[in-house]
Design a protein around this motif. Sequence first.
Motif, PDB file in Angstrom:
ATOM      1  N   UNK A 103      75.169  86.082  41.625  1.00  0.00           N
ATOM      2  CA  UNK A 103      76.158  87.167  41.628  1.00  0.00           C
ATOM      3  C   UNK A 103      76.455  87.720  43.017  1.00  0.00           C
ATOM      4  N   UNK A 322      77.143  91.841  33.414  1.00  0.00           N
ATOM      5  CA  UNK A 322      75.856  92.542  33.425  1.00  0.00           C
ATOM      6  C   UNK A 322      75.626  93.349  34.695  1.00  0.00           C
ATOM      7  N   UNK A 323      74.909  94.452  34.503  1.00  0.00           N
ATOM      8  CA  UNK A 323      74.382  95.239  35.628  1.00  0.00           C
ATOM      9  C   UNK A 323      75.434  95.888  36.511  1.00  0.00           C
ATOM     10  N   UNK A 324      76.561  96.258  35.914  1.00  0.00           N
ATOM     11  CA  UNK A 324      77.431  97.193  36.622  1.00  0.00           C
ATOM     12  C   UNK A 324      76.726  98.554  36.630  1.00  0.00           C
ATOM     13  N   UNK A 325      76.109  98.853  35.473  1.00  0.00           N
ATOM     14  CA  UNK A 325      75.393 100.129  35.317  1.00  0.00           C
ATOM     15  C   UNK A 325      73.908  99.900  35.137  1.00  0.00           C
ATOM     16  N   UNK A 326      73.175 100.977  35.255  1.00  0.00           N
ATOM     17  CA  UNK A 326      71.721 100.892  35.124  1.00  0.00           C
ATOM     18  C   UNK A 326      71.287 100.559  33.695  1.00  0.00           C
ATOM     19  N   UNK A 332      82.715 101.289  30.301  1.00  0.00           N
ATOM     20  CA  UNK A 332      83.123 102.532  30.968  1.00  0.00           C
ATOM     21  C   UNK A 332      83.694 103.536  29.981  1.00  0.00           C
ATOM     22  N   UNK A 333      83.766 103.165  28.707  1.00  0.00           N
ATOM     23  CA  UNK A 333      84.270 104.130  27.742  1.00  0.00           C
ATOM     24  C   UNK A 333      83.190 104.487  26.748  1.00  0.00           C
ATOM     25  N   UNK A 334      83.305 105.673  26.214  1.00  0.00           N
ATOM     26  CA  UNK A 334      82.286 106.116  25.256  1.00  0.00           C
ATOM     27  C   UNK A 334      82.979 106.783  24.085  1.00  0.00           C
TER      28      UNK A 334
ATOM     29  N   UNK B  96      82.033 100.368  48.599  1.00  0.00           N
ATOM     30  CA  UNK B  96      81.500  99.027  48.851  1.00  0.00           C
ATOM     31  C   UNK B  96      79.994  98.944  48.663  1.00  0.00           C
ATOM     32  N   UNK B  97      79.290 100.010  48.994  1.00  0.00           N
ATOM     33  CA  UNK B  97      77.823  99.920  48.960  1.00  0.00           C
ATOM     34  C   UNK B  97      77.240 100.501  47.665  1.00  0.00           C
ATOM     35  N   UNK B 101      76.136  97.520  44.878  1.00  0.00           N
ATOM     36  CA  UNK B 101      74.875  96.888  45.265  1.00  0.00           C
ATOM     37  C   UNK B 101      74.008  96.536  44.056  1.00  0.00           C
ATOM     38  N   UNK B 102      74.010  97.393  43.038  1.00  0.00           N
ATOM     39  CA  UNK B 102      73.258  97.032  41.835  1.00  0.00           C
ATOM     40  C   UNK B 102      73.779  95.715  41.246  1.00  0.00           C
ATOM     41  N   UNK B 103      75.094  95.636  41.140  1.00  0.00           N
ATOM     42  CA  UNK B 103      75.715  94.442  40.551  1.00  0.00           C
ATOM     43  C   UNK B 103      75.418  93.199  41.395  1.00  0.00           C
ATOM     44  N   UNK B 141      84.850 100.111  40.118  1.00  0.00           N
ATOM     45  CA  UNK B 141      83.783  99.816  39.160  1.00  0.00           C
ATOM     46  C   UNK B 141      82.420 100.151  39.759  1.00  0.00           C
ATOM     47  N   UNK B 142      81.598 100.842  38.988  1.00  0.00           N
ATOM     48  CA  UNK B 142      80.251 101.173  39.461  1.00  0.00           C
ATOM     49  C   UNK B 142      80.051 102.631  39.797  1.00  0.00           C
ATOM     50  N   UNK B 143      81.128 103.424  39.740  1.00  0.00           N
ATOM     51  CA  UNK B 143      80.991 104.860  40.012  1.00  0.00           C
ATOM     52  C   UNK B 143      81.241 105.650  38.736  1.00  0.00           C
ATOM     53  N   UNK B 144      80.421 106.644  38.467  1.00  0.00           N
ATOM     54  CA  UNK B 144      80.695 107.594  37.408  1.00  0.00           C
ATOM     55  C   UNK B 144      81.360 108.821  38.029  1.00  0.00           C
ATOM     56  N   UNK B 166      72.771 105.979  37.834  1.00  0.00           N
ATOM     57  CA  UNK B 166      73.916 105.408  38.552  1.00  0.00           C
ATOM     58  C   UNK B 166      74.521 106.440  39.506  1.00  0.00           C
ATOM     59  N   UNK B 240      84.602 108.708  34.034  1.00  0.00           N
ATOM     60  CA  UNK B 240      83.774 107.525  33.817  1.00  0.00           C
ATOM     61  C   UNK B 240      82.361 108.048  33.577  1.00  0.00           C
ATOM     62  N   UNK B 241      81.787 107.831  32.371  1.00  0.00           N
ATOM     63  CA  UNK B 241      82.385 107.194  31.200  1.00  0.00           C
ATOM     64  C   UNK B 241      83.503 108.056  30.623  1.00  0.00           C
TER      65      UNK B 241
END
Lengths: 334, 325
Positions: A103, A322-326, A332-334, B96-97, B101-103, B141-144, B166, B240-241
């Motif tokens: 990835x 996978x693994x966008x979030x923890x 992204x929707x709930x 970017x970071x 980075x998790x992904x 993508x990746x930010x709440x 996150x 987000x969410x």
Amino acid sequence: MAQVMFDPSLQQDVRLRLFERMVILRRFEKRVYDLFLEGFVKGTSHLSIGQEAIAAGFGEAMQASDWTFATYRGHAHTLSRGVEMAPVMAELMGRVGGLMGGKGGSMHLTSVDHGMMGSYAIVGAHLPIAVGAALSAKYRKSNQVAVCFFGDGTTNIGAFHEALNFAAVYDLPVVFVCENNLYMEYTSIHDVTAVEHPAADRAASYGLERIIVDGNDVSEMYRVAQERLQWARAGQGPSLIEAMTYRHNGHSRADPGKYRPDTEVAAWMQRDPIPAYRRRLELEGVAVALLDEIEERVAVAVDEATEVAKASPPPPADLAWRDVWSDGGWQWRS
Amino acid sequence: MAELSYREAVYRALAQEMERDERVVFLGEDVAKAGGVFKATSGLLDRFGPGRVIDTPISEQAILGALMGAAMTGLRPVAEIMYSDFFGVCWDIVANQMAKTRYMTNGQVTIPVVIRSGNGGGLRFGAQHSQSIENWAMAVPGLKVALPSTPHDLIGLFAAAVRDDDPVIFLESKSLYATKDEVADGEIVESLGRARLVRSGTDVTIVTIGAMVHRSREAADRLAQEFGIDCAVIDLRTLVPLDIGTVLASVGETSRLFTVEENPQLCGWGAEVVSIVSDEGFYTLDGPPVRITTPHIPLPAAAELEDQVIPSVDRIVEVIMKRVG
């Protein structure tokens, strides 16, 4: 700078490990180059051929709990923390057996278990991130040190200056290592920088020592690494090292490096860190057979890693989600 | 129960989480000795000490980079970016970071950071200290993304953000700092991704967030009193969410959707809400969804100009009345 410094205090096992580390990095990178031409390695790759002494010296000097933060030219720094070759090779080939399952790719090698906290592909970004790790070490009194490697081009971006000042203000345990290979990408660093030494000549701005070392001398790199790591662990704050070196290849796989004068390239090829260290070890009485054995052992290991990587399948499609979030997912929707 | 201002809620939110968890540290420009440019963090330094409440240089890249590095190595740090406009100088670290980075590392790295920032207009600060940047953050993508509209939600959503693993962009509406509301005693924790029904209604669904929640509620009261139009008002609380389920359920009852957004029109969050409702709730709609936003312009400084462009109670009433009445 090219003076031969015998260091009798260095144990033979350390000297042999320094040599072996450099040989691993060199042979691995040469294999990556071949695999790229054969179409196995896709995208891009930034090789460290010629600059191995820096990663090897620090890799030997760092403690297991210390952290490495590297750039997109990060294969060598990853391997020098003890990460196995096969998962790194597989990552470059986009295989599921890769260090990050395919990835991340060449520019983002990370192995937290080895203290390899990431390879960062936006110039300068990881300097402040390394500062944050150092802040955390100081806050938790963990005695860890963050070591941050970057190129000469990084010294002209704002994040470099913000990170240096921040680390100095709070006396944080971080060692900044500028690998000055004389070219930012395709342009001479000299042409675009107001001072002669892009890192060292800025050190005084942040109350730091001016440190310039021969980045092609692995025992000197090891000595400086030990000294500055100790400095950080003693609570003395950050260090900024400028290690003079040269990359044998272009900036990335697409770059033949034609902007460099032939005489300059030839002069630096004479100062290749690996044959130089081998000659020195031989002068110091290390058996030729022992050095040959290391070379052969590494050659076999690179072959084996290549085969393991090639045998690894592509990642399963669902890995993209996978693994966008923890929580492991991407919703992204709930 | 005590009356608390939105500004005082910032202190209480930080104190609640710092008291609970030693891994929570707080850094930003002028936040410690000076107590913050909005005086929202006065007293934190005395209570938690200089090791945990840290004055930084004007170095947004260093602040957020340090936040990320600290989070990757075991802390749960919080930063203040004084005005959300300043994300412009450190967006690399955010987009970017932190976000990726998790992904990229296949889940090896966790980045539990919260970035608090003063967001939005209404204070006559002009185009570089008034922006609503929630749609910048939402697009990565990746930010709440959380925008509390009340002192209670500021504390509760902040607690949820700090406890989330996150990165959370936590946007406080600058124009609300002086507003007050009753807040319960004791620990307050809300959830990210759960909208709040501010006002129930049967004719129209108004979806909104942040400072626009109060204007929407006032407009809804007037629409009911003056025109007999009964509006439900939904505070999304987080983008987000996105709690689209609550929106779809309400539109299922009212058959009409309006969004009230402070951000400039193009690519505002309301466009996404309208898109989803048009796709998934099309047959429940009795008319086109309508977005009420700031026009696609930088914000002017003069009161008469700024008031004209940020959605006002009058404009909300007028648009809904014209479309529904």
